[in-house]
Design a protein around this motif. Structure first.
Motif, mmCIF file in Angstrom:
data_model
loop_
_atom_site.group_PDB
_atom_site.id
_atom_site.type_symbol
_atom_site.label_atom_id
_atom_site.label_comp_id
_atom_site.label_asym_id
_atom_site.label_seq_id
_atom_site.Cartn_x
_atom_site.Cartn_y
_atom_site.Cartn_z
ATOM 1 N N ARG A 174 -7.430 2.791 -16.644
ATOM 2 C CA ARG A 174 -8.657 1.787 -16.538
ATOM 3 C C ARG A 174 -8.215 0.492 -16.273
ATOM 4 N NH1 ARG A 174 -13.697 0.651 -15.219
ATOM 5 N NH2 ARG A 174 -14.841 -0.281 -16.684
ATOM 6 N N LEU A 175 -7.278 -0.015 -17.064
ATOM 7 C CA LEU A 175 -6.853 -1.702 -16.763
ATOM 8 C C LEU A 175 -6.514 -1.804 -15.332
ATOM 9 C CD1 LEU A 175 -4.980 -2.400 -19.978
ATOM 10 C CD2 LEU A 175 -7.357 -3.049 -19.390
ATOM 11 N N SER A 176 -5.566 -0.821 -14.892
ATOM 12 C CA SER A 176 -4.977 -0.956 -13.614
ATOM 13 C C SER A 176 -6.248 -0.804 -12.513
ATOM 14 C CB SER A 176 -3.995 0.217 -13.271
ATOM 15 O OG SER A 176 -4.517 1.548 -12.985
ATOM 16 N N GLU A 177 -7.125 0.043 -12.506
ATOM 17 C CA GLU A 177 -8.284 0.100 -11.529
ATOM 18 C C GLU A 177 -8.989 -1.236 -11.759
ATOM 19 O OE1 GLU A 177 -10.559 3.320 -13.240
ATOM 20 O OE2 GLU A 177 -8.840 4.996 -12.613
ATOM 21 N N ILE A 178 -9.479 -1.972 -12.812
ATOM 22 C CA ILE A 178 -10.009 -2.950 -12.843
ATOM 23 C C ILE A 178 -9.440 -4.223 -12.190
ATOM 24 C CG2 ILE A 178 -10.942 -4.684 -14.278
ATOM 25 C CD1 ILE A 178 -11.584 -2.720 -16.300
ATOM 26 N N ILE A 179 -7.960 -4.384 -12.544
ATOM 27 C CA ILE A 179 -7.060 -5.329 -11.979
ATOM 28 C C ILE A 179 -7.195 -5.304 -10.490
ATOM 29 C CG2 ILE A 179 -4.677 -6.476 -11.763
ATOM 30 C CD1 ILE A 179 -4.565 -5.828 -14.853
ATOM 31 N N ALA A 180 -6.827 -4.151 -9.821
ATOM 32 C CA ALA A 180 -6.688 -3.548 -8.501
ATOM 33 C C ALA A 180 -8.031 -4.184 -7.591
ATOM 34 C CB ALA A 180 -6.213 -2.574 -8.143
ATOM 35 N N SER A 181 -9.124 -3.684 -8.430
ATOM 36 C CA SER A 181 -10.379 -3.696 -7.503
ATOM 37 C C SER A 181 -10.588 -5.368 -7.584
ATOM 38 C CB SER A 181 -11.351 -2.853 -8.042
ATOM 39 O OG SER A 181 -12.703 -3.213 -7.767
ATOM 40 N N SER A 182 -10.633 -5.931 -8.772
ATOM 41 C CA SER A 182 -11.173 -7.203 -8.748
ATOM 42 C C SER A 182 -10.302 -8.147 -7.908
ATOM 43 C CB SER A 182 -10.927 -7.810 -10.343
ATOM 44 O OG SER A 182 -11.815 -6.932 -11.166
ATOM 45 N N LEU A 183 -8.921 -7.870 -7.897
ATOM 46 C CA LEU A 183 -7.887 -8.724 -7.021
ATOM 47 C C LEU A 183 -8.341 -8.663 -5.686
ATOM 48 C CD1 LEU A 183 -5.446 -10.604 -6.695
ATOM 49 C CD2 LEU A 183 -3.925 -8.638 -6.891
ATOM 50 N N PHE A 184 -8.314 -7.399 -5.123
ATOM 51 C CA PHE A 184 -8.749 -7.210 -3.631
ATOM 52 C C PHE A 184 -9.995 -7.954 -3.472
ATOM 53 C CE2 PHE A 184 -10.222 -4.618 -0.085
ATOM 54 C CZ PHE A 184 -9.337 -5.017 0.709
ATOM 55 N N SER A 185 -11.044 -7.785 -4.345
ATOM 56 C CA SER A 185 -12.306 -8.264 -3.966
ATOM 57 C C SER A 185 -12.191 -10.007 -3.826
ATOM 58 C CB SER A 185 -13.454 -8.096 -5.119
ATOM 59 O OG SER A 185 -13.696 -6.594 -4.909
ATOM 60 N N ALA A 186 -11.598 -10.588 -4.711
ATOM 61 C CA ALA A 186 -11.313 -12.008 -4.892
ATOM 62 C C ALA A 186 -10.373 -12.515 -3.525
ATOM 63 C CB ALA A 186 -10.467 -12.439 -6.140
ATOM 64 N N LEU A 187 -9.473 -11.524 -3.017
ATOM 65 C CA LEU A 187 -8.733 -11.952 -1.835
ATOM 66 C C LEU A 187 -9.751 -11.779 -0.611
ATOM 67 C CD1 LEU A 187 -5.484 -10.036 -2.774
ATOM 68 C CD2 LEU A 187 -5.787 -12.604 -2.418
ATOM 69 N N LYS A 188 -10.490 -10.835 -0.482
ATOM 70 C CA LYS A 188 -11.477 -10.832 0.719
ATOM 71 C C LYS A 188 -12.346 -11.908 0.632
ATOM 72 C CE LYS A 188 -13.275 -6.605 -0.152
ATOM 73 N NZ LYS A 188 -13.973 -5.568 0.064
ATOM 74 N N GLN A 189 -12.912 -12.126 -0.818
ATOM 75 C CA GLN A 189 -13.962 -13.345 -0.527
ATOM 76 C C GLN A 189 -13.224 -14.741 -0.325
ATOM 77 O OE1 GLN A 189 -16.547 -13.792 -3.923
ATOM 78 N NE2 GLN A 189 -16.432 -11.488 -4.414
ATOM 79 N N TRP A 190 -12.101 -14.879 -0.873
ATOM 80 C CA TRP A 190 -11.308 -16.094 -0.342
ATOM 81 C C TRP A 190 -10.974 -16.298 0.973
ATOM 82 C CZ3 TRP A 190 -5.939 -16.358 0.609
ATOM 83 C CH2 TRP A 190 -5.365 -17.646 0.915
ATOM 84 N N HIS A 191 -10.454 -15.074 1.676
ATOM 85 C CA HIS A 191 -10.216 -15.033 2.857
ATOM 86 C C HIS A 191 -11.240 -15.401 3.807
ATOM 87 C CE1 HIS A 191 -8.116 -14.135 6.589
ATOM 88 N NE2 HIS A 191 -8.794 -13.417 7.091
ATOM 89 N N THR A 192 -12.716 -14.807 3.459
ATOM 90 C CA THR A 192 -13.799 -15.107 4.275
ATOM 91 C C THR A 192 -14.169 -16.570 4.314
ATOM 92 O OG1 THR A 192 -14.410 -12.837 3.829
ATOM 93 C CG2 THR A 192 -16.190 -14.587 4.510
ATOM 94 N N HIS A 193 -14.062 -17.124 2.817
ATOM 95 C CA HIS A 193 -14.632 -18.600 2.825
ATOM 96 C C HIS A 193 -13.503 -19.467 3.417
ATOM 97 C CE1 HIS A 193 -15.799 -22.207 0.810
ATOM 98 N NE2 HIS A 193 -14.806 -22.376 0.487
ATOM 99 N N SER A 194 -12.117 -19.221 3.638
ATOM 100 C CA SER A 194 -11.334 -20.116 4.184
ATOM 101 C C SER A 194 -11.535 -19.854 5.684
ATOM 102 C CB SER A 194 -9.785 -19.402 3.901
ATOM 103 O OG SER A 194 -9.470 -19.256 2.317
ATOM 104 N N ARG A 195 -11.909 -18.886 6.020
ATOM 105 C CA ARG A 195 -12.240 -18.753 7.829
ATOM 106 C C ARG A 195 -13.442 -19.537 8.131
ATOM 107 N NH1 ARG A 195 -12.090 -12.953 10.118
ATOM 108 N NH2 ARG A 195 -13.366 -12.393 8.368
ATOM 109 N N SER A 196 -14.407 -19.407 7.214
ATOM 110 C CA SER A 196 -15.537 -20.084 7.480
ATOM 111 C C SER A 196 -15.401 -21.618 7.294
ATOM 112 C CB SER A 196 -16.720 -19.553 6.351
ATOM 113 O OG SER A 196 -17.056 -18.206 6.573
ATOM 114 N N ALA A 197 -14.549 -22.219 6.414
ATOM 115 C CA ALA A 197 -14.342 -23.385 6.102
ATOM 116 C C ALA A 197 -13.672 -23.894 7.445
ATOM 117 C CB ALA A 197 -13.576 -23.684 4.685
ATOM 118 N N ALA A 198 -12.431 -22.945 7.695
ATOM 119 C CA ALA A 198 -11.848 -23.636 9.041
ATOM 120 C C ALA A 198 -12.571 -23.764 10.318
ATOM 121 C CB ALA A 198 -10.597 -22.638 9.308
#
Length: 201
Positions: A174-198
């Motif tokens: 359960r903990l591994s699923e939460i960590i993996a899903s949350s981390l990947f979602s955060a990385l996607k959001q950060w990458h999208t925001h970074s590209r938009s800002a650039a």
């Protein structure tokens, strides 16, 4: 795996600790990760290091997270540590050396299991700074990560090896699923925001 013998010092936005049963856990972890990612230097490569071994139920958290992340086949990060190719006490120093050689100014995210107080079991922590793998079982290993995420899988303070061997797999999964899903979602959001800002510059 390390042992959180006492609460991590709570500095402003430096540490999040939240129960896996909290209904807001995904948004809380993602929000905290995005805060940390906002400090990543332009051009830095994201490297995720998942520490542990599948030979111990409690210590399998890191490799389980790594295996879950590997299924995304994502170019957003480089991954070290899965069930098939774990990063553990024997090869950790070698892995860190490889990261320094192959990645320019890497931003490293460490992931590991953790032992703690009974009231904290089942919690996930997002902490600024490196984790200290092996501390819970008296091993001297190099620190890992600009930030780190840990899942508190069981109670620490006595017979740590036995405790890790007798940790419930359901909680670790359960903990591994939460960590993996949350981390990947955060990385996607950060990458999208970074590209938009650039694009706006």
């Amino acid at each position: 795996m390390y042992y959180s013998s006492k609460p991590v010092p709570l500095q402003e936005m430096s540490c999040l600790k939240i129960s896996h049963a909290d209904p807001e856990i995904y948004s809380a972890i993602i929000h905290r990760l995005l805060f940390h990612f906002s400090r990543v230097r332009p051009g830095s490569q994201i490297v995720v290091v998942c520490i542990g071994t599948d030979r111990s139920t409690g210590d399998a958290l890191g490799p389980l997270v790594g295996t879950a992340l590997s299924r995304y086949h994502s170019p957003l990060f480089t991954l070290y540590g899965t069930l098939d190719n774990p990063v553990h006490a024997v090869n950790l120093e070698e892995t860190l050396g490889l990261i320094r050689e192959q990645h320019q100014e890497p931003y490293v995210i460490g992931i590991d299991a953790c032992l703690g107080h009974s009231t904290s079991v089942g919690s996930i922590q997002v902490v600024e700074g490196p984790l200290r793998p092996g501390a819970g079982v008296n091993k001297q290993l190099p620190p890992v990560g600009d930030i780190h995420l840990t899942g508190i899988v069981n109670v620490g303070g006595f017979m740590e090896y036995f405790v890790l061997q007798n940790t419930r797999l359901s909680l670790v999964m359960r903990l591994s699923e939460i960590i993996a899903s949350s981390l990947f979602s955060a990385l996607k959001q950060w990458h999208t925001h970074s590209r938009s800002a650039a694009a706006l510059e």
